[in-house]
Write an enzyme that holds these catalytic residues in place. Sequence first.
Site, mmCIF file in Angstrom:
data_model
loop_
_atom_site.group_PDB
_atom_site.id
_atom_site.type_symbol
_atom_site.label_atom_id
_atom_site.label_comp_id
_atom_site.label_asym_id
_atom_site.label_seq_id
_atom_site.Cartn_x
_atom_site.Cartn_y
_atom_site.Cartn_z
ATOM 1 N N CYS A 1 4.230 -1.872 -0.352
ATOM 2 C CA CYS A 1 2.985 -1.691 0.397
ATOM 3 C C CYS A 1 2.035 -2.856 0.151
ATOM 4 C CB CYS A 1 2.327 -0.381 -0.020
ATOM 5 S SG CYS A 1 0.721 -0.135 0.758
ATOM 6 N N PHE A 2 1.595 -3.480 1.221
ATOM 7 C CA PHE A 2 0.767 -4.672 1.046
ATOM 8 C C PHE A 2 -0.602 -4.389 0.443
ATOM 9 C CE2 PHE A 2 0.633 -4.704 6.037
ATOM 10 C CZ PHE A 2 -0.109 -3.538 6.089
#
Length: 194
Positions: A26-27
């Site tokens: 997840c960025f």
Amino acid sequence: MNNMPDPEIKLPPEQDRGEVVLAAGCFWCVEAVFQALAGVEDVTSGYAGGDADTANYQAVCTGRTGHAEVIRVRYDPAVVSFGTLLKVFFAVAHDPTQLNRQGNDLGPQYRSAVFVADDEQRRVAQAYIEQLDRSGVFGAPIATKLEPLKAFHEAEAYHQDFAINNPSQPYVCMVAQPKLDKLARQFPGHLAGD
């Protein structure tokens, strides 16, 4: 993981483009880690690996676009080296032994990858992966792939600076904050403001 070695092969500052695109789950949480480093000038969340017409959160979440959630890190090579960024990527940002997942986030959009922009980035990143595998520091083979950077597509505005803007959001508290704590323990002297 205090026994994480420094990269044996280095990218000389004069050959360093000062920009790298990394995929590590997840960025939101990966962005938070790299924003905390001295020498990092900008971190932007986005997508890489697929076509422009599918570079949006709704499409990428299907896992069928070829895209990974990524961050683009722009940095000053005179302050922080490409090798240090790789070391943080492997030691703190995620678990590089997981294939197409990070924790409960499943699918190829959460894969571990270095999107290399040139031959020098590829050479240094490949050598470091081989070095880490030889060292046995992870106890399992590294799943991180090197992929050519064809294009970086900036994510929607609400994804940018997500952990900074949403510090009490449960996912940020459970996933990003422990990474930031680990970064502070393992990389003292490398944090912005130190």
